[in-house]
Design an enzyme around this catalytic site. Sequence first.
Site, PDB file in Angstrom:
ATOM      1  N   CYS A  71      33.004  44.964  35.409  1.00 19.42           N
ATOM      2  CA  CYS A  71      32.895  44.012  36.514  1.00 19.42           C
ATOM      3  C   CYS A  71      34.297  43.517  36.812  1.00 19.42           C
ATOM      4  O   CYS A  71      34.949  42.919  35.939  1.00 19.42           O
ATOM      5  CB  CYS A  71      31.981  42.847  36.115  1.00 19.42           C
ATOM      6  SG  CYS A  71      31.915  41.489  37.303  1.00 19.42           S
ATOM      7  N   CYS A 184      35.292  46.862  43.438  1.00 14.29           N
ATOM      8  CA  CYS A 184      34.167  46.215  42.745  1.00 14.29           C
ATOM      9  C   CYS A 184      33.253  47.344  42.307  1.00 14.29           C
ATOM     10  O   CYS A 184      33.044  48.304  43.065  1.00 14.29           O
ATOM     11  CB  CYS A 184      33.431  45.249  43.672  1.00 14.29           C
ATOM     12  SG  CYS A 184      31.859  44.632  43.019  1.00 14.29           S
TER      13      CYS A 184
END
Length: 270
Positions: A71, A184
């Site tokens: 992440c 991302c």
Amino acid sequence: MKIGFFDSGLGGLTVLKEAIENEKLKGEIYYLGDNKNTPYGLKDENFVKKIVEKNIKSLIECGCNPIVIACNTATSLSIKELREKYKDIIFIGTEPAVKVASDAYMHKKILVLATSITIKQEKLLNLIDKLNIKNYVQLCAADKLVQFAEDINCNNLQKEVNDYIKELLSKYDLNEFSHIVLGCTHFPLFYENFKMVIKELYPNCNINIIDGAKGISINLIKHIKNINKDYDNETNTKVCIFLTKESETFKIRSRQILNNSKVDIEYKLQ
């Protein structure tokens, strides 16, 4: 050997998929998806840091080492403190593949799409400064893509996804850019959407769309082999996915993402 993966939700599965399918990751894999609190990108930073540490602690208590923080937002906020606190654990972070784009520098600009938190954090800004490409990088927040990725109806929302990507990219003249960095881990789920929109907006544009999953996976395998000299003798791959909130949506979407990985998946509530 127990290997940990952590993400705010489903995005980290793109990294796990790459590791299993292309880098032949094996062993007991524990994936913790914090679906109760996703998305992180627009939340208070102190709140996110607290829940990241709580979830990472859960993986450590399961015996995981190394742990991939799959992440970008969690990496940018917490990896430095986690490495200082848990010195015996190898943490492999995730950051936008800006260096990959920089190494292939083609005298054009680089567009980095990420969450709002990642874009504001010093980790990314320092990397751009270190590479001396500040004048060539444009940063763009694309938080809504995380919400699309987590939606069980994602496959039926192609028009909405494409319209949002078009809205983002229409701010730029893509002929001036050599790379779009999907910063991302949720964003690679929309790789084909990006290709489609770019072709519609700029039919003759030759632009590279990249993410960091491959580099993360190679780094992970290297660390695993350093820890476990018998790793190549491992034969099975089993994935246990921990959720922070019961969700059939998450289970369905995770199977969709890992559909070609041929692994046994077990789900548990944290």
